[in-house]
Motif scaffolding. Structure first.
Motif, PDB file in Angstrom:
ATOM      1  N   ILE A  95       0.970  -1.039   0.013  1.00  0.00           N
ATOM      2  CA  ILE A  95      -0.055   0.092   0.026  1.00  0.00           C
ATOM      3  C   ILE A  95       0.813   1.206   0.072  1.00  0.00           C
ATOM      4  CG2 ILE A  95      -1.954   1.113   1.240  1.00  0.00           C
ATOM      5  CD1 ILE A  95      -2.593  -1.254   2.653  1.00  0.00           C
ATOM      6  N   ILE A  96       0.718   2.029  -0.858  1.00  0.00           N
ATOM      7  CA  ILE A  96       1.614   2.944  -1.135  1.00  0.00           C
ATOM      8  C   ILE A  96       0.873   4.697  -0.906  1.00  0.00           C
ATOM      9  CG2 ILE A  96       3.227   4.352  -2.791  1.00  0.00           C
ATOM     10  CD1 ILE A  96       3.241   1.295  -4.199  1.00  0.00           C
ATOM     11  N   CYS A  97       1.550   5.209  -0.108  1.00  0.00           N
ATOM     12  CA  CYS A  97       1.077   6.557   0.169  1.00  0.00           C
ATOM     13  C   CYS A  97       1.291   7.633  -0.652  1.00  0.00           C
ATOM     14  CB  CYS A  97       1.499   7.244   1.682  1.00  0.00           C
ATOM     15  SG  CYS A  97       0.563   8.904   2.042  1.00  0.00           S
ATOM     16  N   LEU A  98       0.402   8.181  -1.399  1.00  0.00           N
ATOM     17  CA  LEU A  98       0.458   9.034  -2.537  1.00  0.00           C
ATOM     18  C   LEU A  98       1.131  10.508  -2.114  1.00  0.00           C
ATOM     19  CD1 LEU A  98      -2.595   8.451  -4.852  1.00  0.00           C
ATOM     20  CD2 LEU A  98      -0.171   7.842  -5.523  1.00  0.00           C
ATOM     21  N   LYS A 102       5.010   6.845   1.993  1.00  0.00           N
ATOM     22  CA  LYS A 102       5.412   5.542   2.794  1.00  0.00           C
ATOM     23  C   LYS A 102       4.575   4.336   2.198  1.00  0.00           C
ATOM     24  CE  LYS A 102       3.436   4.115   7.174  1.00  0.00           C
ATOM     25  NZ  LYS A 102       2.514   4.437   8.271  1.00  0.00           N
ATOM     26  N   THR A 104       3.605   0.457   2.955  1.00  0.00           N
ATOM     27  CA  THR A 104       3.151  -0.529   4.009  1.00  0.00           C
ATOM     28  C   THR A 104       3.153  -1.868   3.259  1.00  0.00           C
ATOM     29  OG1 THR A 104       2.089   1.089   5.346  1.00  0.00           O
ATOM     30  CG2 THR A 104       1.432  -1.041   5.777  1.00  0.00           C
ATOM     31  N   GLU A 105       3.289  -2.753   3.922  1.00  0.00           N
ATOM     32  CA  GLU A 105       3.282  -4.002   3.532  1.00  0.00           C
ATOM     33  C   GLU A 105       1.982  -5.065   4.137  1.00  0.00           C
ATOM     34  OE1 GLU A 105       6.818  -5.990   4.044  1.00  0.00           O
ATOM     35  OE2 GLU A 105       8.107  -4.710   2.487  1.00  0.00           O
ATOM     36  N   PHE A 106       1.478  -5.741   3.368  1.00  0.00           N
ATOM     37  CA  PHE A 106       0.112  -6.539   3.990  1.00  0.00           C
ATOM     38  C   PHE A 106       0.255  -7.892   3.155  1.00  0.00           C
ATOM     39  CE2 PHE A 106      -3.092  -6.671   0.724  1.00  0.00           C
ATOM     40  CZ  PHE A 106      -2.686  -5.642   0.017  1.00  0.00           C
ATOM     41  N   LYS A 132      -0.796  -3.637  -5.933  1.00  0.00           N
ATOM     42  CA  LYS A 132      -0.619  -2.309  -5.335  1.00  0.00           C
ATOM     43  C   LYS A 132      -1.909  -1.437  -5.100  1.00  0.00           C
ATOM     44  CE  LYS A 132       2.348  -1.675  -8.496  1.00  0.00           C
ATOM     45  NZ  LYS A 132       3.273  -1.268  -9.541  1.00  0.00           N
ATOM     46  N   ILE A 133      -1.995  -0.937  -3.873  1.00  0.00           N
ATOM     47  CA  ILE A 133      -3.033  -0.080  -3.421  1.00  0.00           C
ATOM     48  C   ILE A 133      -2.378   1.317  -3.181  1.00  0.00           C
ATOM     49  CG2 ILE A 133      -4.618   0.422  -1.674  1.00  0.00           C
ATOM     50  CD1 ILE A 133      -4.963  -2.421  -1.055  1.00  0.00           C
ATOM     51  N   PHE A 134      -2.904   2.332  -3.949  1.00  0.00           N
ATOM     52  CA  PHE A 134      -2.392   3.795  -4.023  1.00  0.00           C
ATOM     53  C   PHE A 134      -3.428   4.444  -3.247  1.00  0.00           C
ATOM     54  CE2 PHE A 134      -0.397   2.031  -7.940  1.00  0.00           C
ATOM     55  CZ  PHE A 134       0.842   2.211  -7.591  1.00  0.00           C
ATOM     56  N   GLY A 135      -3.054   5.254  -2.374  1.00  0.00           N
ATOM     57  CA  GLY A 135      -3.827   6.080  -1.631  1.00  0.00           C
ATOM     58  C   GLY A 135      -3.261   7.091  -0.637  1.00  0.00           C
ATOM     59  N   TYR A 136      -3.842   7.470   0.475  1.00  0.00           N
ATOM     60  CA  TYR A 136      -3.320   8.300   1.548  1.00  0.00           C
ATOM     61  C   TYR A 136      -3.337   7.549   2.880  1.00  0.00           C
ATOM     62  CZ  TYR A 136      -3.783  11.598  -2.243  1.00  0.00           C
ATOM     63  OH  TYR A 136      -3.593  12.444  -3.551  1.00  0.00           O
ATOM     64  N   CYS A 137      -2.202   7.751   3.590  1.00  0.00           N
ATOM     65  CA  CYS A 137      -2.210   7.111   4.756  1.00  0.00           C
ATOM     66  C   CYS A 137      -2.715   8.014   5.895  1.00  0.00           C
ATOM     67  CB  CYS A 137      -0.752   6.633   5.006  1.00  0.00           C
ATOM     68  SG  CYS A 137       0.486   8.344   5.566  1.00  0.00           S
ATOM     69  N   HIS A 138      -2.674   7.729   7.115  1.00  0.00           N
ATOM     70  CA  HIS A 138      -3.502   8.490   8.039  1.00  0.00           C
ATOM     71  C   HIS A 138      -2.631   9.721   8.447  1.00  0.00           C
ATOM     72  CE1 HIS A 138      -0.512   7.014  11.083  1.00  0.00           C
ATOM     73  NE2 HIS A 138      -0.933   5.964  10.388  1.00  0.00           N
TER      74      HIS A 138
END
Lengths: 140, 140
Positions: A95-98, A102, A104-106, A132-138
């Motif tokens: 999971i990649i923060c745009l 950052k 994160t692995e899952f 791959k999931i692209f999005g925004y982390c917290h």
DNA sequence: TTTCATGCAAAACATTTGCAAGTCT
DNA sequence: AGACTTGCAAATGTTTTGCATGAAA
């Protein structure tokens, strides 16, 4: 880390290749980190640590390691490839923060199984897959 | 295909942009095919069809279409990006043949759900995701 | 000593960009 | 007329390659 060296040396020997200072240093660096790094990151770190190695050699050695399955490339888009070593690491997705980059692995066995199923039903023989999931982390 | 034009024209108008010959021809070509194409494929086809358009303009227009959600980019590795239009196409993932380059589409709501779940549990807000399976098709 | 590996710089690619000239509205 | 677009060529960023020199085995 004895295991990595042995396996790498084996691989080189089997193919009539040589264990050079550069390859040793690079292998060292690759297995010393548990992060995702670019070819340039690796090159910079090696030089910083006092090793003399060219970027061309970094690419050549990384190619060897990827081919041998010691290292995996992760295409994070826009021509950027990050690497990570795989020895002792189970398969996982990213999971990649745009925003901050950052990663994160899952992992999910269910997703793996569904992929196998999908490939089989289309009569493909799976070699690899990349989720791959692209999005925004917290923090974004 | 009236819908695509209208929607595109709307988009352009809303942003004070113009519907030029090049953009019209490109939109035409993009929606005329149901295959995956590279920027260069598209450029070549347009020129072959008698349109005068530069590769720079192709990239600029593709960027517009991607941003607007009319077209989607598919990174097939090694810096290669293929495009496909999305209007009237449900979301899907790809199986890519390493031998012949053939791309097969598939979809699985279960995989989608599991991805959402994974992202949520890591506190990521999903923007997009990309699942690619690499392997060999039955012709390989 | 015989390969194989390295460093360097140039080449290869795909994509982007600055800018002057052209075109849409 | 005025703002946006285009084509061109140069710039970009990353990765690859040719070749002469250097280092493993």
């Amino acid at each position: 880390m004895k295991k990595a060296y042995d396996a790498f040396q084996d691989l080189l020997h089997k193919n009539g290749l040589r264990l050079t200072k550069q390859r040793t240093a690079l292998l060292d660096a690759v297995f010393a980190t548990h992060r995702h790094f670019s070819a340039e990151d690796l090159h910079r770190d090696l030089e910083k640590a006092g090793h003399r190695i060219s970027i061309a050699t970094v690419y050549r050695a990384l190619g060897l390691l990827v081919e041998a399955g010691f290292v995996q490339g992760l295409d994070v888009g826009r021509g950027r490839v990050l690497y990570e070593h795989t020895l002792g690491h189970a398969h996982h997705d990213h999971i990649i923060c745009l925003d901050c980059g950052k990663i994160t692995e899952f992992q999910s066995q269910e997703i793996e199984d569904l992929q196998d199923q999908a490939a089989k039903s289309h009569r493909f023989k799976i070699v690899a897959h990349s989720l791959k999931i692209f999005g925004y982390c917290h923090n974004a």
